[in-house]
Design a protein around this motif. Structure first.
Motif, short mmCIF file in Angstrom:
data_model
loop_
_atom_site.label_atom_id
_atom_site.label_comp_id
_atom_site.label_asym_id
_atom_site.label_seq_id
_atom_site.Cartn_x
_atom_site.Cartn_y
_atom_site.Cartn_z
N PRO A 195 -32.30 44.93 110.52
CA PRO A 195 -31.58 44.64 109.28
C PRO A 195 -32.35 43.72 108.35
O PRO A 195 -32.82 42.67 108.76
CB PRO A 195 -30.28 43.97 109.77
N GLY A 196 -32.50 44.17 107.12
CA GLY A 196 -33.13 43.33 106.11
C GLY A 196 -34.64 43.32 106.13
O GLY A 196 -35.27 42.78 105.23
N ALA A 197 -35.24 43.95 107.12
CA ALA A 197 -36.69 43.88 107.25
C ALA A 197 -37.41 44.46 106.04
O ALA A 197 -38.34 43.86 105.50
CB ALA A 197 -37.14 44.59 108.52
N VAL A 198 -36.95 45.61 105.60
CA VAL A 198 -37.62 46.28 104.48
C VAL A 198 -37.53 45.46 103.21
O VAL A 198 -38.48 45.36 102.44
CB VAL A 198 -37.02 47.68 104.25
N ALA A 199 -36.39 44.83 103.00
CA ALA A 199 -36.20 44.04 101.80
C ALA A 199 -36.92 42.70 101.89
O ALA A 199 -36.89 41.90 100.97
CB ALA A 199 -34.72 43.83 101.54
N GLY A 200 -37.59 42.49 103.03
CA GLY A 200 -38.35 41.26 103.17
C GLY A 200 -37.48 40.04 103.45
O GLY A 200 -37.96 38.91 103.41
N ARG A 201 -36.20 40.32 103.73
CA ARG A 201 -35.32 39.19 103.99
C ARG A 201 -35.29 38.91 105.49
O ARG A 201 -34.38 39.36 106.20
CB ARG A 201 -33.93 39.48 103.45
N ALA A 202 -36.28 38.20 105.95
CA ALA A 202 -36.41 38.01 107.40
C ALA A 202 -35.24 37.25 107.98
O ALA A 202 -34.91 37.40 109.16
CB ALA A 202 -37.71 37.27 107.70
N ARG A 251 -30.83 38.59 109.53
CA ARG A 251 -30.08 38.75 110.77
C ARG A 251 -28.98 37.71 110.94
O ARG A 251 -27.88 38.00 111.36
CB ARG A 251 -31.01 38.65 111.97
N GLY A 252 -29.33 36.47 110.62
CA GLY A 252 -28.35 35.42 110.82
C GLY A 252 -27.38 35.29 109.66
O GLY A 252 -26.32 34.68 109.80
N ALA A 253 -27.73 35.89 108.52
CA ALA A 253 -26.99 35.58 107.30
C ALA A 253 -25.89 36.56 106.96
O ALA A 253 -25.08 36.28 106.10
CB ALA A 253 -27.98 35.53 106.13
N VAL A 254 -25.86 37.67 107.64
CA VAL A 254 -24.91 38.69 107.20
C VAL A 254 -23.48 38.34 107.59
O VAL A 254 -23.24 37.51 108.46
CB VAL A 254 -25.28 40.09 107.77
N ALA A 283 -22.24 47.69 107.68
CA ALA A 283 -22.66 48.92 107.04
C ALA A 283 -23.11 48.66 105.60
O ALA A 283 -23.91 49.41 105.05
CB ALA A 283 -21.52 49.93 107.07
N ARG A 284 -22.60 47.58 105.03
CA ARG A 284 -23.06 47.20 103.69
C ARG A 284 -24.56 46.90 103.72
O ARG A 284 -25.33 47.35 102.87
CB ARG A 284 -22.28 45.99 103.18
N GLN A 285 -24.94 46.14 104.74
CA GLN A 285 -26.36 45.82 104.92
C GLN A 285 -27.18 47.10 105.15
O GLN A 285 -28.27 47.27 104.61
CB GLN A 285 -26.50 44.89 106.13
N LEU A 286 -26.60 47.98 105.95
CA LEU A 286 -27.29 49.24 106.25
C LEU A 286 -27.52 50.04 104.97
O LEU A 286 -28.60 50.60 104.74
CB LEU A 286 -26.46 50.04 107.25
N ALA A 287 -26.49 50.10 104.15
CA ALA A 287 -26.60 50.85 102.89
C ALA A 287 -27.64 50.21 101.98
O ALA A 287 -28.45 50.90 101.34
CB ALA A 287 -25.24 50.90 102.20
N ALA A 288 -27.65 48.87 101.93
CA ALA A 288 -28.63 48.17 101.09
C ALA A 288 -30.04 48.47 101.57
O ALA A 288 -30.95 48.76 100.78
CB ALA A 288 -28.36 46.67 101.11
#
Lengths: 352, 352
Positions: free
Chosen positions: A195-202, A205-208, A246-251
């Protein structure tokens, strides 16, 4: 004014709805978690009390399963209510006005037909894709209730009989088992999604968000389906303190993450196949799609349209249009009110 | 008396039907093969002429595709009629009485609901499984027409989206593509089925009937579906002078032929999956199954029930019953007559 009530596992909402469908005033309360039947009832009664004097009728949407038209409810995500006589209790509280109750997914379909994206359609399936996948059918310009009130269960149309995942309903390969938010997330995680890897938001994982699935109405799909196991599916695949949505997944899909894109594609195609089947069976002209996942955009709707057009090839079926739901958070209240405000369009002529 | 007409690719039938559904008198004629529109019309007009004086109304079932309620017909297996204004031509021939027309699969469903296995059901899918797979839906005790008259297309509910065979409708994985008689036969032959081998009838190859598929009403399934390619499927797999039938396949399955049994199982499970989907979507209580293949017995109905019970697990869906159609060869006439004899149960209240 109609007193409209929308009962869900995380919140209860009540509002006064004008004859034109405008929500004049509304209130919300958190659904007490783990509460017993009477505690739940007191919260609901307290919520509607300030609105009661203006009520010329009461319309209710509630998570299923429930009996219809009797309105005994056993919402999957409100364990304190099992066979709770919600319609009868409200009728006792409002003895001089009609009280009507339907499945919440049905109320959302009604809202979209009455005042939303499906206005003017004669033959419409209103869908909600969120923690569960549910729906309601308007045929010949009227709500199809079904004898047990369960018509519209699009979430349990079978889209993958051979290899589909087990479903909360006890079957397997149902649309809901493939396309509901938590199933998508679990599938993506299994496939190695970060989660978030592509957007560079390392730190993602903890923030969602902690909440299961996406924002938007949480709609379990009627009898026996829906939400059960949602948390389990998530938690089994991902540490509990790092629940992803799923919001994260869609993003991530929109940002180009290949696994997230495949997950959305999988759900979109399953939706397209089920919609083609429903269109052939019921000669539909419009499908509306609401619920949190419906905000996923092109990564979901592109594959949906692709699969639908692949399967719906006959002349009459080609006319079907898929539209995003037009009403927002208040759709549940608007649909519940429409049970009383639209003549016999959404309620049997011989009052049930 | 109602003059009922049943138009198919191999025969045309006409009869006088009493208000109670009894067929008082009937006549048949072979549908002239390769004939032009007016030749076909003359055969039909000649067939009904001796019955005309008693007609207080005319009801017609015709193979699709057709426009509804206009009744311009383009039956897949009657190439001479393309956009032929059958309802209008009959209205001109019978200017003083009402003329009503519907898809033949719909008429069969209506017949079973009115006087057959589905009597008393509020929510029924009447199916026909033969050269094609078609159906009609009765919901809330009334025929669902659909805006274009195409409701009930159960044959194009998708049962195998991933790997299903191409369908005559242009899609793939439709129930009809898997379960129609010719598809079954072709599949079995590909798998090495030797017709009659198990029953020890070595001469069976040369002896079986020339006609495609099984006996019983040949029902193409509405718009774009059905029969097209039936011959091709057979002929591609088997020499043209040795056409085998689904009747033979069913007999071999009952006699224990393993490949024939697998073919029947494949069709039966596909039927069960589609019925589960339809039950969930429309809250059905009864399914009737007619057409030639419905006489295949346990090798078809065993796997059908197995798949249905696997997939229809929610309380409301478990009540659904699958029944063999109760009416025989005259079902088409009875259903066509019911379009006029049953008030607005099978025809819109505002006459279409």
């Amino acid at each position: 004014m109609i007193l409209a009530i929308d009962v869900g596992g995380t919140k209860m909402a009540a509002g006064l709805v004008a004859p034109d469908g405008t929500v004049a005033e509304s209130r919300r309360a958190a659904t007490p978690q783990g509460a017993d039947a009477e505690t739940l009832w007191r919260v609901l009664a307290g919520l509607v009390s300030p609105l009661a004097s203006a009520a010329e009728g009461v319309g209710v949407g509630c998570g299923g399963p429930l009996t219809w038209p009797a309105g005994e409810v056993s919402p999957l995500n409100i364990p304190g209510w099992r066979g709770f006589p919600l319609r009868a209790r409200l009728a006792a509280l409002f003895p001089s006005v009609p009280v009507r109750l339907h499945n919440d997914a049905v109320c959302l379909a009604v809202a979209e037909h009455w005042r939303g994206a499906g206005q003017g359609s004669g033959d419409m399936l209103g869908m909600v894709v969120s923690t569960g996948v549910g729906g309601g059918l308007i045929l010949g310009g009227r709500l199809l209730h079904g004898r047990t009130g369960n018509a519209g269960h699009i979430g349990h149309v079978v889209v993958d009989a051979a290899g589909g995942p087990r479903c909360g309903c006890g079957g397997h390969g149902c649309l809901e088992a493939v396309a509901r938010g938590p199933a998508l997330v679990a599938w993506a995680l299994e496939q190695g999604w970060e989660p978030g890897a592509v957007a560079g938001r390392a730190a993602a994982r903890g923030a969602v968000a902690r909440d299961v699935a996406m924002a938007g109405p949480v709609v379990p799909c009627g009898v026996g389906g829906g939400v059960a196991g949602g948390g389990a599916a998530l938690n089994g695949a991902y540490a509990e303190d790092r629940v992803v949505t799923a919001r994260q997944l869609a993003a991530d899909a929109r940002a180009g993450d290949p696994v997230a894109s495949r997950a959305m594609r999988r759900a979109g195609r399953a939706l397209g196949v089920a919609i083609a089947s429903a269109t052939h069976l019921c000669d539909l002209d419009v499908i509306t799609i609401g619920g949190g996942l419906s905000q996923a955009g092109e990564p979901l709707f592109g594959p949906l349209e692709e699969a639908l057009r692949e399967h719906a090839r006959m002349g009459f079926a080609r006319r079907v249009k898929v539209l995003p739901a037009a009403l927002g958070q208040e759709a549940g209240l608007i649909g519940a009110a429409a049970l009383l405000l639209a003549g016999d369009t959404y309620w049997p002529a011989r009052d049930a």
